[in-house]
Design a protein around this motif. Structure first.
Motif, PDB file in Angstrom:
ATOM      1  N   GLU A  26       0.848  -1.204   0.000  1.00 31.67           N
ATOM      2  CA  GLU A  26       0.000   0.000   0.000  1.00 31.67           C
ATOM      3  C   GLU A  26       0.880   1.249   0.000  1.00 31.67           C
ATOM      4  N   ASP A  27       1.900   1.260   0.839  1.00 29.27           N
ATOM      5  CA  ASP A  27       2.827   2.402   0.870  1.00 29.27           C
ATOM      6  C   ASP A  27       3.589   2.503  -0.443  1.00 29.27           C
ATOM      7  N   SER A  28       3.993   1.363  -0.982  1.00 21.37           N
ATOM      8  CA  SER A  28       4.689   1.352  -2.263  1.00 21.37           C
ATOM      9  C   SER A  28       3.813   1.981  -3.345  1.00 21.37           C
ATOM     10  N   PHE A  29       2.553   1.557  -3.401  1.00 23.25           N
ATOM     11  CA  PHE A  29       1.647   2.049  -4.436  1.00 23.25           C
ATOM     12  C   PHE A  29       1.398   3.546  -4.291  1.00 23.25           C
ATOM     13  N   HIS A  30       1.303   4.015  -3.062  1.00 23.74           N
ATOM     14  CA  HIS A  30       1.123   5.453  -2.823  1.00 23.74           C
ATOM     15  C   HIS A  30       2.260   6.253  -3.474  1.00 23.74           C
ATOM     16  N   HIS A  31       3.474   5.815  -3.276  1.00 21.24           N
ATOM     17  CA  HIS A  31       4.616   6.522  -3.864  1.00 21.24           C
ATOM     18  C   HIS A  31       4.673   6.332  -5.382  1.00 21.24           C
ATOM     19  N   LEU A  32       4.204   5.196  -5.866  1.00 16.99           N
ATOM     20  CA  LEU A  32       4.130   4.995  -7.316  1.00 16.99           C
ATOM     21  C   LEU A  32       3.123   5.943  -7.953  1.00 16.99           C
ATOM     22  N   GLU A  33       2.014   6.182  -7.272  1.00 15.51           N
ATOM     23  CA  GLU A  33       1.032   7.141  -7.785  1.00 15.51           C
ATOM     24  C   GLU A  33       1.646   8.537  -7.874  1.00 15.51           C
ATOM     25  N   LYS A  48       7.831   3.304 -16.518  1.00 15.32           N
ATOM     26  CA  LYS A  48       8.458   2.695 -15.343  1.00 15.32           C
ATOM     27  C   LYS A  48       7.508   2.698 -14.145  1.00 15.32           C
ATOM     28  N   SER A  49       6.755   3.771 -13.957  1.00 11.94           N
ATOM     29  CA  SER A  49       5.801   3.796 -12.839  1.00 11.94           C
ATOM     30  C   SER A  49       4.722   2.739 -13.038  1.00 11.94           C
ATOM     31  N   HIS A  50       4.275   2.552 -14.274  1.00 10.26           N
ATOM     32  CA  HIS A  50       3.283   1.511 -14.541  1.00 10.26           C
ATOM     33  C   HIS A  50       3.878   0.104 -14.379  1.00 10.26           C
ATOM     34  N   TRP A  51       5.142  -0.071 -14.733  1.00  8.75           N
ATOM     35  CA  TRP A  51       5.822  -1.362 -14.550  1.00  8.75           C
ATOM     36  C   TRP A  51       5.822  -1.756 -13.066  1.00  8.75           C
ATOM     37  N   TRP A  52       6.162  -0.795 -12.212  1.00  5.70           N
ATOM     38  CA  TRP A  52       6.191  -1.087 -10.780  1.00  5.70           C
ATOM     39  C   TRP A  52       4.780  -1.282 -10.220  1.00  5.70           C
ATOM     40  N   MET A  53       3.790  -0.554 -10.748  1.00  7.86           N
ATOM     41  CA  MET A  53       2.408  -0.786 -10.338  1.00  7.86           C
ATOM     42  C   MET A  53       1.977  -2.202 -10.737  1.00  7.86           C
ATOM     43  N   GLY A  57       0.686  -5.145  -8.316  1.00  8.54           N
ATOM     44  CA  GLY A  57      -0.540  -5.888  -8.621  1.00  8.54           C
ATOM     45  C   GLY A  57      -0.319  -7.391  -8.622  1.00  8.54           C
ATOM     46  N   ILE A  58       0.813  -7.818  -9.168  1.00 10.12           N
ATOM     47  CA  ILE A  58       1.137  -9.248  -9.181  1.00 10.12           C
ATOM     48  C   ILE A  58       1.338  -9.752  -7.752  1.00 10.12           C
ATOM     49  N   LYS A  59       2.102  -9.019  -6.967  1.00 11.14           N
ATOM     50  CA  LYS A  59       2.351  -9.424  -5.572  1.00 11.14           C
ATOM     51  C   LYS A  59       1.061  -9.513  -4.771  1.00 11.14           C
ATOM     52  N   LYS A  60       0.136  -8.598  -5.041  1.00 17.53           N
ATOM     53  CA  LYS A  60      -1.136  -8.582  -4.311  1.00 17.53           C
ATOM     54  C   LYS A  60      -2.164  -9.535  -4.934  1.00 17.53           C
ATOM     55  N   ILE A  63      -5.892  -9.132 -10.078  1.00 19.70           N
ATOM     56  CA  ILE A  63      -5.989  -9.295 -11.532  1.00 19.70           C
ATOM     57  C   ILE A  63      -6.425  -8.009 -12.227  1.00 19.70           C
ATOM     58  N   LYS A  64      -7.310  -7.240 -11.596  1.00 22.59           N
ATOM     59  CA  LYS A  64      -7.754  -5.964 -12.185  1.00 22.59           C
ATOM     60  C   LYS A  64      -6.562  -5.018 -12.330  1.00 22.59           C
ATOM     61  N   GLU A  65      -5.727  -4.956 -11.311  1.00 16.83           N
ATOM     62  CA  GLU A  65      -4.549  -4.079 -11.371  1.00 16.83           C
ATOM     63  C   GLU A  65      -3.563  -4.578 -12.422  1.00 16.83           C
ATOM     64  N   VAL A  66      -3.350  -5.881 -12.466  1.00 19.60           N
ATOM     65  CA  VAL A  66      -2.411  -6.453 -13.435  1.00 19.60           C
ATOM     66  C   VAL A  66      -2.858  -6.130 -14.864  1.00 19.60           C
TER      67      VAL A  66
END
Length: 115
Positions: A26-33, A48-53, A57-60, A63-66
């Motif tokens: 969640e913290d990671s995604f906040h900084h990615l946004e 690159k920001s979308h790659w990390w998002m 998504g894969i870690k979580k 499927i919608k995020e992926v």
């Protein structure tokens, strides 16, 4: 990408990666946004920001995020230099065409990079 904007982008991306490695997605995604907002007008930072998002998504196992990030990565390569919706945070939970309000601290950085 101007120096101050690049530094701010790299700071946000660095924090995102740090939290990712700690499994604090969640913290990671906040900084990615935040990195997405700063880098969306530039092909490589935007993608690159979308790659990390996508990785989050894969870690979580979201499927919608992926799926959303795969399509957004393709679009980032095509549209970054043409048109981007200002302030859009880049997650699959928001319309990819919707402009959004920019946090004040990021707004200052973006406006300074225009001059």
């Amino acid at each position: 990408m101007r120096t101050k904007l690049k530094a701010a982008y790299n700071l946000e991306l660095g924090e995102a990666i740090r939290f990712y490695k700690l499994n604090e997605f969640e913290d990671s995604f906040h900084h990615l946004e935040r990195a997405h907002i700063l880098g969306q007008s530039y092909i490589i930072p935007h993608t690159k920001s979308h790659w990390w998002m996508l990785k989050v998504g894969i870690k979580k196992r979201n499927i919608k995020e992926v799926l959303g990030q795969v399509t957004r990565m393709i679009a980032s390569v095509i549209f970054s230099r043409i048109w981007v919706p200002l302030g859009n945070t880049g997650g699959a939970n928001v319309n990819p065409m919707k402009p959004m309000s920019v946090p004040e601290d990021l707004k200052k950085i973006l406006s300074e990079s225009e001059t």
